[in-house]
Motif scaffolding. Structure first.
Motif, PDB file in Angstrom:
ATOM      1  N   MET A   9       0.843  -1.318   0.022  1.00 56.66           N
ATOM      2  CA  MET A   9      -0.104  -0.081   0.019  1.00 56.66           C
ATOM      3  C   MET A   9       0.859   1.326  -0.056  1.00 56.66           C
ATOM      4  SD  MET A   9      -3.053  -1.297   2.524  1.00 56.66           S
ATOM      5  CE  MET A   9      -3.707  -2.656   2.560  1.00 56.66           C
ATOM      6  N   ASN A  10       0.373   2.242  -0.641  1.00 59.53           N
ATOM      7  CA  ASN A  10       1.103   3.507  -1.088  1.00 59.53           C
ATOM      8  C   ASN A  10       0.940   4.412   0.159  1.00 59.53           C
ATOM      9  OD1 ASN A  10       2.824   2.476  -2.940  1.00 59.53           O
ATOM     10  ND2 ASN A  10       1.292   3.211  -4.657  1.00 59.53           N
ATOM     11  N   PHE A  11       1.753   4.814   0.911  1.00 54.55           N
ATOM     12  CA  PHE A  11       1.567   5.934   1.995  1.00 54.55           C
ATOM     13  C   PHE A  11       2.556   7.292   1.503  1.00 54.55           C
ATOM     14  CE2 PHE A  11       0.602   2.406   4.293  1.00 54.55           C
ATOM     15  CZ  PHE A  11       0.369   2.576   5.596  1.00 54.55           C
ATOM     16  N   ALA A  12       1.962   8.568   2.027  1.00 60.48           N
ATOM     17  CA  ALA A  12       2.250   9.766   1.896  1.00 60.48           C
ATOM     18  C   ALA A  12       2.353  10.390   3.260  1.00 60.48           C
ATOM     19  CB  ALA A  12       1.628  10.574   0.878  1.00 60.48           C
ATOM     20  N   ILE A  13       3.132  11.419   3.326  1.00 67.25           N
ATOM     21  CA  ILE A  13       3.291  12.015   4.733  1.00 67.25           C
ATOM     22  C   ILE A  13       2.889  13.677   4.443  1.00 67.25           C
ATOM     23  CG2 ILE A  13       4.678  12.873   6.550  1.00 67.25           C
ATOM     24  CD1 ILE A  13       6.195  10.220   6.320  1.00 67.25           C
ATOM     25  N   VAL A  14       2.053  14.301   5.344  1.00 66.06           N
ATOM     26  CA  VAL A  14       1.980  15.870   5.172  1.00 66.06           C
ATOM     27  C   VAL A  14       2.430  16.353   6.244  1.00 66.06           C
ATOM     28  CG1 VAL A  14       0.200  17.400   4.841  1.00 66.06           C
ATOM     29  CG2 VAL A  14      -0.158  15.114   3.683  1.00 66.06           C
ATOM     30  N   GLY A  15       3.562  17.117   6.295  1.00 63.33           N
ATOM     31  CA  GLY A  15       4.102  17.834   7.246  1.00 63.33           C
ATOM     32  C   GLY A  15       5.399  17.031   7.401  1.00 63.33           C
ATOM     33  N   CYS A  16       6.555  17.816   7.479  1.00 65.16           N
ATOM     34  CA  CYS A  16       7.749  17.125   7.340  1.00 65.16           C
ATOM     35  C   CYS A  16       8.529  17.838   8.661  1.00 65.16           C
ATOM     36  CB  CYS A  16       8.464  17.365   5.979  1.00 65.16           C
ATOM     37  SG  CYS A  16       7.624  16.696   4.628  1.00 65.16           S
ATOM     38  N   GLY A  17       7.970  17.727   9.871  1.00 65.96           N
ATOM     39  CA  GLY A  17       8.731  18.122  10.861  1.00 65.96           C
ATOM     40  C   GLY A  17       9.331  16.934  11.591  1.00 65.96           C
ATOM     41  N   PHE A  18       9.765  16.859  13.041  1.00 67.01           N
ATOM     42  CA  PHE A  18      10.329  15.708  13.428  1.00 67.01           C
ATOM     43  C   PHE A  18       9.545  14.597  13.651  1.00 67.01           C
ATOM     44  CE2 PHE A  18      10.615  13.659  17.565  1.00 67.01           C
ATOM     45  CZ  PHE A  18      11.692  13.270  17.699  1.00 67.01           C
ATOM     46  N   ILE A  19       8.322  14.677  14.010  1.00 70.10           N
ATOM     47  CA  ILE A  19       7.373  13.450  14.065  1.00 70.10           C
ATOM     48  C   ILE A  19       7.365  12.716  12.945  1.00 70.10           C
ATOM     49  CG2 ILE A  19       5.103  14.270  13.541  1.00 70.10           C
ATOM     50  CD1 ILE A  19       6.352  11.925  16.667  1.00 70.10           C
ATOM     51  N   ALA A  20       7.390  13.233  11.562  1.00 73.24           N
ATOM     52  CA  ALA A  20       7.377  12.697  10.451  1.00 73.24           C
ATOM     53  C   ALA A  20       8.362  11.668  10.209  1.00 73.24           C
ATOM     54  CB  ALA A  20       7.368  13.537   9.195  1.00 73.24           C
ATOM     55  N   ARG A  21       9.676  11.997  10.949  1.00 75.36           N
ATOM     56  CA  ARG A  21      10.768  10.829  10.820  1.00 75.36           C
ATOM     57  C   ARG A  21      10.216   9.542  11.386  1.00 75.36           C
ATOM     58  NH1 ARG A  21      16.528  13.472  10.425  1.00 75.36           N
ATOM     59  NH2 ARG A  21      16.120  15.487   9.390  1.00 75.36           N
ATOM     60  N   LYS A  22       9.528   9.602  12.443  1.00 70.25           N
ATOM     61  CA  LYS A  22       9.089   8.270  12.876  1.00 70.25           C
ATOM     62  C   LYS A  22       8.170   7.527  12.083  1.00 70.25           C
ATOM     63  CE  LYS A  22       9.841   9.149  17.910  1.00 70.25           C
ATOM     64  NZ  LYS A  22       9.050   9.079  19.297  1.00 70.25           N
ATOM     65  N   HIS A  23       6.999   8.226  11.418  1.00 71.44           N
ATOM     66  CA  HIS A  23       6.355   7.572  10.455  1.00 71.44           C
ATOM     67  C   HIS A  23       7.148   7.301   9.289  1.00 71.44           C
ATOM     68  CE1 HIS A  23       2.215   9.101  11.677  1.00 71.44           C
ATOM     69  NE2 HIS A  23       3.080   9.853  12.450  1.00 71.44           N
ATOM     70  N   ALA A  24       8.012   7.936   8.667  1.00 72.96           N
ATOM     71  CA  ALA A  24       8.833   7.389   7.690  1.00 72.96           C
ATOM     72  C   ALA A  24       9.590   6.125   7.993  1.00 72.96           C
ATOM     73  CB  ALA A  24       9.821   8.427   7.100  1.00 72.96           C
ATOM     74  N   LYS A  25      10.136   6.022   9.166  1.00 78.41           N
ATOM     75  CA  LYS A  25      11.014   4.915   9.699  1.00 78.41           C
ATOM     76  C   LYS A  25      10.162   3.857   9.696  1.00 78.41           C
ATOM     77  CE  LYS A  25      14.754   7.387  11.595  1.00 78.41           C
ATOM     78  NZ  LYS A  25      15.500   7.480  12.907  1.00 78.41           N
ATOM     79  N   ALA A  26       9.101   3.815  10.191  1.00 78.00           N
ATOM     80  CA  ALA A  26       8.086   2.738  10.433  1.00 78.00           C
ATOM     81  C   ALA A  26       7.476   2.186   9.180  1.00 78.00           C
ATOM     82  CB  ALA A  26       6.840   3.406  11.311  1.00 78.00           C
ATOM     83  N   ILE A  27       7.243   3.002   8.119  1.00 76.42           N
ATOM     84  CA  ILE A  27       6.837   2.696   6.927  1.00 76.42           C
ATOM     85  C   ILE A  27       7.881   1.847   6.311  1.00 76.42           C
ATOM     86  CG2 ILE A  27       6.107   3.402   4.587  1.00 76.42           C
ATOM     87  CD1 ILE A  27       4.833   5.858   5.895  1.00 76.42           C
ATOM     88  N   GLU A  28       8.890   2.306   6.506  1.00 71.18           N
ATOM     89  CA  GLU A  28      10.201   1.666   5.776  1.00 71.18           C
ATOM     90  C   GLU A  28      10.169   0.206   6.139  1.00 71.18           C
ATOM     91  OE1 GLU A  28      14.639   2.733   4.806  1.00 71.18           O
ATOM     92  OE2 GLU A  28      13.954   3.236   6.661  1.00 71.18           O
ATOM     93  N   LYS A  29       9.937  -0.144   7.595  1.00 67.85           N
ATOM     94  CA  LYS A  29      10.139  -1.411   8.190  1.00 67.85           C
ATOM     95  C   LYS A  29       8.845  -2.607   7.874  1.00 67.85           C
ATOM     96  CE  LYS A  29      12.561   0.201  12.335  1.00 67.85           C
ATOM     97  NZ  LYS A  29      12.747   0.150  13.719  1.00 67.85           N
ATOM     98  N   ILE A  30       7.866  -1.854   7.402  1.00 66.75           N
ATOM     99  CA  ILE A  30       6.751  -2.699   6.791  1.00 66.75           C
ATOM    100  C   ILE A  30       6.746  -3.197   5.478  1.00 66.75           C
ATOM    101  CG2 ILE A  30       4.019  -2.790   7.017  1.00 66.75           C
ATOM    102  CD1 ILE A  30       4.182  -0.759   9.056  1.00 66.75           C
ATOM    103  N   GLY A  31       6.715  -4.598   5.325  1.00 66.45           N
ATOM    104  CA  GLY A  31       6.923  -5.117   4.007  1.00 66.45           C
ATOM    105  C   GLY A  31       5.901  -4.638   3.104  1.00 66.45           C
ATOM    106  N   GLU A  32       4.569  -4.590   3.585  1.00 67.91           N
ATOM    107  CA  GLU A  32       3.201  -4.087   2.860  1.00 67.91           C
ATOM    108  C   GLU A  32       2.868  -2.613   2.558  1.00 67.91           C
ATOM    109  OE1 GLU A  32       0.195  -7.409   2.840  1.00 67.91           O
ATOM    110  OE2 GLU A  32       0.892  -7.095   5.015  1.00 67.91           O
ATOM    111  N   ALA A  33       3.958  -1.814   3.123  1.00 65.47           N
ATOM    112  CA  ALA A  33       3.964  -0.345   3.107  1.00 65.47           C
ATOM    113  C   ALA A  33       4.953   0.192   2.295  1.00 65.47           C
ATOM    114  CB  ALA A  33       3.926   0.223   4.420  1.00 65.47           C
ATOM    115  N   ASN A  34       4.535   1.365   1.560  1.00 62.20           N
ATOM    116  CA  ASN A  34       5.467   1.831   0.687  1.00 62.20           C
ATOM    117  C   ASN A  34       5.526   3.329   0.650  1.00 62.20           C
ATOM    118  OD1 ASN A  34       7.552   2.016  -1.321  1.00 62.20           O
ATOM    119  ND2 ASN A  34       6.048   2.322  -2.919  1.00 62.20           N
ATOM    120  N   LEU A  35       6.428   4.152   1.228  1.00 63.09           N
ATOM    121  CA  LEU A  35       6.488   5.414   1.486  1.00 63.09           C
ATOM    122  C   LEU A  35       6.781   6.231  -0.276  1.00 63.09           C
ATOM    123  CD1 LEU A  35       5.980   8.336   2.824  1.00 63.09           C
ATOM    124  CD2 LEU A  35       8.564   7.910   3.220  1.00 63.09           C
ATOM    125  N   VAL A  36       5.930   6.834  -0.724  1.00 64.85           N
ATOM    126  CA  VAL A  36       6.094   7.288  -2.070  1.00 64.85           C
ATOM    127  C   VAL A  36       6.006   8.810  -2.244  1.00 64.85           C
ATOM    128  CG1 VAL A  36       4.549   5.477  -3.225  1.00 64.85           C
ATOM    129  CG2 VAL A  36       3.315   7.268  -2.677  1.00 64.85           C
TER     130      VAL A  36
END
Length: 345
Positions: A1-28
């Motif tokens: 599943m394709n993910f996007a992030i809105v808002g690129c402050g500090f907390i967004a890094r936690k989301h990006a790292k988490a998405i990276e670790k999930i096989g069925e998730a893809n940050l686009v």
């Protein structure tokens, strides 16, 4: 599943790292009106960055969007995403007021999209273990509970961005830090009925509170206290939840509420308690809470069920914060009615 992030402050890094670790998730893709804020994500994950949400939604195939903007912007973005038929993971608090919260929840229902709120502390190993004790009734009848968050957020922290510490976009220690612990109290012992609170802005040059002390009366008859601050010198001092029951006393604590500081439960031998503590201490953080929430969203979509931490859960935590704020403002107890409205007591 394709993910996007809105808002690129500090907390967004936690989301990006988490998405990276999930096989069925893809940050686009990521989106932020400040192009420099996106540079890390564009370079690190080799994805596109957009300064306009409309452009990102029109250019990318996206299933889920994580909202990591200042809290005061959550509602307008969430409604726009729901209307675009995107599932939503929104950082806490879900919004800054109940009207915006209802707008988010209603928009998601109307457009048949799933909504999850980031309350990741629920997934810490020690919290999960305590929840098991409660589900099994091992503590018996609960008499009272308390939550403490005595942390350090210095002036430099608040000066990082003009919205930090404001009442419109951010809030103070209750809205920003202790809301996670309020969520846990609600998850453990149910809905509140009445609150009384005092708050102050003692040491930080901000609009919102940096110290708050509150009392809760729950519908079940359980009483609770909440102590929260960002004024502790020189670093985080404690985060804890304590539950007092007729058959057990349990405190999870430490600087980040990761360990059993006290654990006595009727019927549990010293050896059993020692093994429980040992198991928690091996990996106190466990799988990061953001990873739990993002993976749960993937599974909720696949299984067509509601996420584990819902918009209604986020609303209940927010209601409690707002009840404390109203009580402190009026210097009187506030009754929380079953119609989810606050009325003067």
């Amino acid at each position: 599943m394709n993910f996007a992030i809105v808002g690129c402050g500090f907390i967004a890094r936690k989301h990006a790292k988490a998405i990276e670790k999930i096989g069925e998730a893809n940050l686009v893709s990521v989106c932020d009106k400040d192009s420099t804020a996106m540079k890390y994500y564009v370079d690190e994950y080799k994805i596109k960055g957009y300064t306009r949400l409309e452009e990102m939604l029109g250019s990318e195939e996206i299933d889920v969007v994580c909202i990591c903007t200042p809290s005061g912007l959550h509602a307008s973005i969430a409604v726009q995403l729901a209307e675009a038929k995107k599932h939503i993971i929104v950082e806490k608090p879900i919004a800054m007021n109940l009207e915006d919260t209802e707008r988010i929840i209603d928009a998601c229902k109307l457009n048949d999209v799933k909504l999850a709120v980031v309350h990741p502390n629920r997934f810490r190993p020690v919290v999960q273990e305590l929840r098991k004790f409660l589900d099994q009734g091992l503590l018996g009848k609960i008499s009272h509970v308390n939550a403490k968050v005595n942390w350090n957020r210095n002036q430099e922290y608040y000066d990082q961005a003009p919205w930090r510490g404001t009442k419109e976009y951010d809030g103070g220690v209750l809205m920003n830090q202790a809301i996670h612990n309020l969520d846990l109290l609600l998850w453990f012992v149910g809905k509140p009925e009445q609150v009384f609170s005092m708050e102050a802005t003692r040491l930080r040059n901000i609009e919102a509170e940096d110290v708050s002390i509150g009392v809760i009366g729950f519908e079940s008859g359980v009483l609770g206290t909440v102590e929260a601050s960002t004024t502790v010198y020189p670093k985080n001092f404690e985060e804890s939840i304590t539950i007092f029951g007729e058959k057990g006393t349990v405190k999870i604590g430490g600087a980040n509420a990761l360990y059993f500081e006290h654990l006595l439960v009727e019927g549990k031998s010293e050896e059993e308690i020692k093994e429980i503590k040992k198991s928690i201490n091996k990996d106190p953080w466990g799988i990061p809470g953001h990873q739990w929430i993002i993976e749960d969203m993937v599974n909720a979509i696949k299984e067509d069920r509601i996420p584990s931490v819902t918009g209604e859960d986020g609303k209940e935590a927010l209601k409690l914060v707002l009840g404390f704020y109203e009580s402190a403002d009026k210097n009187k107890p506030i009754q929380l009615t079953k119609e989810n409205k606050y009325v003067n007591n």
